[in-house]
Design a protein around this motif. Structure first.
Motif: not given
Length: 593
Positions: A174-182, A187-194, A217-223
């Motif tokens: 799961l550490g490879l997940c690439a779906t993004r939340a902006l 206070g909400t987030y916009l999610l993009n991914g499959t 999240l945009p500033d999240a570390p990998p993994g």
């Protein structure tokens, strides 16, 4: 073949005579009103619902399946009406807290319900199967605003939920997940991914679907430490629809009645669940609940396959069994709850002197061995469900800790062993039919197809083995597992299984200590032997369950039926333990016991 019949008498015997569930629950003030009379009444009503309403839809679900068109999914005929009746009658809310719209009943009743539902109609049961985990996840990690809007709807089953983890390039990792939340200003987030392999990602069973989605999240570390959890509904409170699209549903080997969806999030607005970067912490609450439910699926699917095979073996004639007496070609077997519709054809083809299949030793061995797995697995799974309630509600902290240890260690064992046996044992049940088993009209082949995926989803069985050995057993040098076995040893009684199972426990403890010492010098060793170790633990614990069954056999309505299963466990299941230990021992630098 006729629809599945819930074996209510067998469930009653295990709960009340073998495990003495009311006595265990009596120590928990939260279940003061859950006495034996109430539990029996609920099991009776469950049997009527599952056998009468859900099971008859199994075949149409498999043959017609869920249908996708233009982003919408239509479920098989009868599925929606059955689900609406199911949630409105309060069944999804059995173990949810009363303040959340639930009935506050013990988790063991929920376990019996979902085992029976899976046996009757696995595809249909996939829809409510994630509700309990989604409820626990939101209850423990959701904000008050989210809980006020969504918790009761999920607890009651009025709205269904999904678990959106897997992506095309990220399966078990799961550490490879690439779906993004902006993040947004409100206070909400916009999610993009499959997300792929999403059970029930789209359907027409309920008016809303609540998606729990892992994203970064945009500033999240990998993994994995960079993942957060978000809630995205199909419909918002104002009636508008979210930007979540079902691109297609998969064409699968089995589970045709359950839509496995590819879900695309295009600036889909949602809310964070729990703290940023703690998504896996929140999601694992859901995943652990799902893993016990998958174990129950395995038990249910094996039960369904066994029921068909047992009925066929009592009805079909084929050659003369060794030592069998001469029989008339028109003789009938005993009445069966699930007798075959083509029985006349089978009997007409039988020649004078033929025996019912059940009279052949090979078939008795097959059926008794699978019933041994069924009986012992139920005991182990239902005790685990009882331990879940003890871990939550027992007044003694030490007893709660003991229950938590039991659940942590047995959950991966149950998930792996029960799903493995559903497929391989189901295949053995198909063998009872001979060529007829490979033909769709008899229904047994569907159980084998449906069962295969349970060895894969909610963490593959190989991952369960790694979870058990690397994360649970070796983490404390084997002390927790050895303590569990010491405690379980007190329940072995004095029957025929007691001594061999006690010997298994002793050998497993010695092997665990030796393995812990060896793995301290070779980090890869645990990964080589994890599957064998899990199987050894599973067989030992099934032996414990068999000893409990053996001790309570006299209290059963048909004592000999239960004794035959425990004898089969001793003859044809327990011997695997020595084989697994031998495989592990030959990998150790110094010979182990």
């Amino acid at each position: 073949m006729n629809a599945y019949q819930v074996p209510v008498d067998a469930l009653n015997h295990i709960l009340f005579n073998v495990l003495q569930a009311p006595r265990q629950l009596a120590a928990l003030p939260a279940f003061a009103e859950a006495d034996e009379a109430l539990m029996r009444q609920l099991l009776d009503e469950m049997g009527k619902l599952v056998s009468g309403r859900i099971a008859p839809l199994n075949r149409v679900g498999d043959e017609l399946g869920a249908q996708w068109h233009g982003g919408a999914v239509t479920m098989p005929p009868g599925f929606r009406d059955a689900y609406q009746a199911f949630w409105q009658a309060g069944w999804p809310a059995l173990s949810a807290a009363p303040e959340d719209g639930g009935q506050g009943l013990p988790a063991v009743l929920d376990a019996a319900l979902y085992e029976s539902l899976s046996a009757a109609n696995h595809g249909w049961t996939m829809a409510p199967g994630l509700l309990h985990g989604a409820y626990e996840c939101l209850k423990h990690h959701g904000s008050e605003a989210l809980k006020s809007q969504y918790l009761q709807k999920i607890a009651t089953g009025e709205w269904l939920a999904t678990m959106c983890l897997t992506e095309p390039h990220a399966g078990s990792d799961l550490g490879l997940c690439a779906t993004r939340a902006l993040p947004q200003a409100d206070g909400t987030y916009l999610l993009n991914g499959t997300k792929i392999f999403i059970s029930g990602g789209e359907h027409d069973l309920t008016d809303n679907i609540v998606h729990l989605v892992l994203a970064r999240l945009p500033d999240a570390p990998p993994g994995p430490k960079g993942l957060s959890l978000f809630l995205v509904p199909k419909f918002y409170a104002d009636g508008s629809r979210s930007a979540v699209v079902c691109e297609r549903i998969e064409e699968k080997m089995g589970l045709h009645g359950s839509p496995t969806c590819v879900m695309r999030f295009d600036d889909a607005r949602g809310w964070i669940v729990g703290a940023p970067g703690k998504g896996l912490n929140a999601m694992f609450v859901m995943m652990n609940a799902a893993r016990l439910h998958v174990a129950l699926q395995g038990i249910g699917l094996l039960s369904a396959a066994w029921q068909k095979a047992d009925a066929y073996a009592h009805e079909r004639k084929q050659m003369r069994a060794p030592g069998a007496k001469e029989t008339s070609p028109s003789g009938d077997g005993p009445p069966r709850a699930a007798s075959a519709p083509r029985g006349q054809r089978s009997r007409a083809a039988a020649s004078v002197g033929a025996s019912f299949i059940i009279e052949h030793p090979a078939m008795q061995r097959t059926l008794n061995t699978q019933r041994a797995w069924l009986d012992a697995s139920r005991v182990l799974a239902y005790q685990t469900a009882l331990e879940l309630d003890i871990a939550k509600h027992h007044p003694d902290p030490a007893r709660r800790q003991q229950a938590e240890r039991w659940c942590a260690l047995t959950t991966p064992v149950l998930k792996s062993a029960c799903t493995h046996q559903a497929f391989h044992g189901g295949s053995d049940c198909l063998q009872v039919f001979g060529g007829h088993g490979y033909v769709r009209e008899w229904g047994i082949e569907q159980h084998v197809r449906d069962a295969r995926v349970a060895m894969i989803y909610e963490g593959t069985n190989e991952i369960q083995a790694i979870d058990l050995l690397v994360r649970k057993v070796l983490a404390d040098g084997g002390a927790g597992l050895c303590a569990l076995l010491d405690h379980a040893c007190a329940d072995l009684g004095s029957g025929a299984l007691a001594a061999p199972v006690s010997a298994c426990f002793d050998r497993l403890q010695a092997l665990t200590r030796a393995l812990a010492g060896a793995c301290a010098h070779d980090a890869t060793l645990a990964y080589w032997v994890a599957d064998d170790y899990l199987r050894a633990v599973a067989i030992a614990l099934l032996g414990w369950a068999g000893a409990r069954l053996e001790a309570a056999a006299d209290a059963a309505p048909e004592p000999q039926r239960w004794r035959a299963a425990t004898q089969a466990l001793g003859r044809w299941v327990l011997p695997e333990f020595d084989m697994r230990c031998a495989i592990i021992s030959q990998r150790l630098p110094v010979a182990a016991p």
